[in-house]
Design an enzyme around this catalytic site. Structure first.
Site, PDB file in Angstrom:
ATOM      1  N   TYR A  33       0.950  -1.219  -0.055  1.00  0.00           N
ATOM      2  CA  TYR A  33       0.042  -0.192  -0.117  1.00  0.00           C
ATOM      3  C   TYR A  33       0.896   1.294   0.092  1.00  0.00           C
ATOM      4  O   TYR A  33       1.983   1.237   0.382  1.00  0.00           O
ATOM      5  CB  TYR A  33      -1.082   0.100   0.982  1.00  0.00           C
ATOM      6  CG  TYR A  33      -0.254   0.353   2.681  1.00  0.00           C
ATOM      7  CD1 TYR A  33      -0.296   1.397   2.778  1.00  0.00           C
ATOM      8  CD2 TYR A  33       0.137  -0.623   3.277  1.00  0.00           C
ATOM      9  CE1 TYR A  33       0.423   1.954   3.966  1.00  0.00           C
ATOM     10  CE2 TYR A  33       0.652  -0.239   4.436  1.00  0.00           C
ATOM     11  CZ  TYR A  33       0.693   1.233   4.970  1.00  0.00           C
ATOM     12  OH  TYR A  33       1.351   1.559   6.139  1.00  0.00           O
ATOM     13  N   CYS A  34       0.112   2.272  -0.257  1.00  0.00           N
ATOM     14  CA  CYS A  34       1.184   3.697  -0.561  1.00  0.00           C
ATOM     15  C   CYS A  34      -0.220   4.673  -0.224  1.00  0.00           C
ATOM     16  O   CYS A  34      -1.370   4.427   0.021  1.00  0.00           O
ATOM     17  CB  CYS A  34       1.772   3.654  -1.680  1.00  0.00           C
ATOM     18  SG  CYS A  34       0.767   3.623  -3.286  1.00  0.00           S
TER      19      CYS A  34
END
Length: 348
Positions: free
Chosen positions: A198-199
């Site tokens: 994720y980011c």
């Protein structure tokens, strides 16, 4: 033909923004797709976005587009229709900011880049389009509850420091190009586990998921729309947020609160705090975390040295600060941090 660009100085643009009465909507979006002529596409985008009074940063490369922007509310539908009129962007997911004061950007910059995400990948066999499976907020929460899941944060340390998902591993590196091989190294022996990347908005974790698959990992996922989309979905669907704290953003806001949790600390006194600021001394301008008490004590500066030279001419400030070790106030370089072991990740 001369490159299209803004010709008004920043201070006047900031003043104009502050005087605006119409509300603005802060958005972000990206798309990986083949751009045959990036310069022509860049100028096309600038012409139409400028006409719609859009501010922000837009990066164009042969591999696609990456953007963070501020759009007048009255032009938002026209803005979406314009993007959707571009075939590869038709139906594009547009992330809307969780917290927004409408003052995130004050100028439009559309720039050419070698890649929309600098990844350091030179392998001709790497295929960006063979990527991991998208997960939404519901699936993300379900996978996080599964002990067979490993979740990897593909952001920088200063982003991770103020907020991250429970059980999330930080990849201790200063750049995305370094993080990719390090993530592979960290995950050796876990090729059959569920791995979620994720980011902030999805662009880094999407490429990271493709890279992990390229390196032989089998069950790779990435959070669709990143933290921004997750927070909106969790709120909309009444879900518990497994992301705790603040989401760092790369605009004038420097962060948007996702949950009330404050998991970081003031870099000067150590009290709980997650407010990023830039040192007020223009000869330094360090990004750091500062509480209200220290902001008053040091006049918005990162150190007494910077506070003492704050009102000197900028060139003199820079000369004095040149070569000085900022010590504990500077962000720890993540490459110098110990890599977390899987059995040590318990909660945040």
């Amino acid at each position: 033909m001369a490159l299209l660009h803004n010709r008004i100085n920043n201070e006047e643009l900031k003043l104009r923004l502050m005087q605006e009465t119409e509300p603005r909507i802060t958005v972000s979006f990206y798309q990986y797709f083949e751009v045959p002529n990036p310069l022509t596409f860049r100028d096309y985008l600038y012409k139409y976005l400028f006409a719609l009074k859009v501010f922000g940063r837009v990066y164009v490369a042969k591999e696609g587009i990456n953007a963070q922007a501020s759009v007048p509310a009255s032009n938002f539908e026209a803005f979406k229709l314009f993007l959707y009129s571009i075939e590869p962007l038709n139906g594009l997911r547009i992330n809307i900011a969780v917290e927004d004061d409408g003052k995130s950007f004050w100028v439009l910059k559309v720039k050419l880049r070698e890649k929309i995400v600098a990844d350091g990948i030179n392998d001709p066999n790497f295929n960006m389009y063979k990527k991991g499976k998208y997960v939404d907020a519901v699936t993300m929460n379900q996978l996080l509850a599964d002990p067979n899941t490993i979740v990897i944060d593909m952001r920088n340390h200063y982003e991770y420091e103020v907020g991250h998902f429970v059980k999330a591993l930080e990849v201790p590196s200063d750049t995305f190009r370094e993080q990719l091989p390090m993530a592979v190294e960290m995950m050796k022996g876990n090729e059959d586990k569920n791995i979620i990347m994720y980011c902030t908005g999805g662009i880094r974790c999407e490429k990271a998921s493709a890279y992990m698959l390229h390196k032989g990992f089998k069950n790779v996922f990435h959070l669709e729309g990143g933290i921004i989309n997750y927070a909106q979905q969790a709120k909309q669907w009444g879900l518990e947020s497994y992301f705790k704290g603040k989401n760092f953003v790369f605009d004038n806001r420097l962060g948007e609160r996702i949950t009330p949790d404050v998991i970081a600390h003031c870099h000067q006194c150590g009290k709980p705090c997650d407010t990023h600021t830039n040192c007020k001394n223009d000869g330094c301008h360090l990004l750091f975390i500062q509480c209200e008490e220290c902001a008053a004590k040091y006049n918005g500066c990162c150190s007494q040295d910077c506070a003492d030279t704050l009102y000197l001419p900028v060139e003199r400030q820079k000369q004095i600060r040149k070569g000085i070790d900022k010590g504990q106030n500077i962000f720890h370089k993540s490459k110098a941090r110990l890599r977390p072991r899987l059995n040590e990740i318990n909660g945040i």
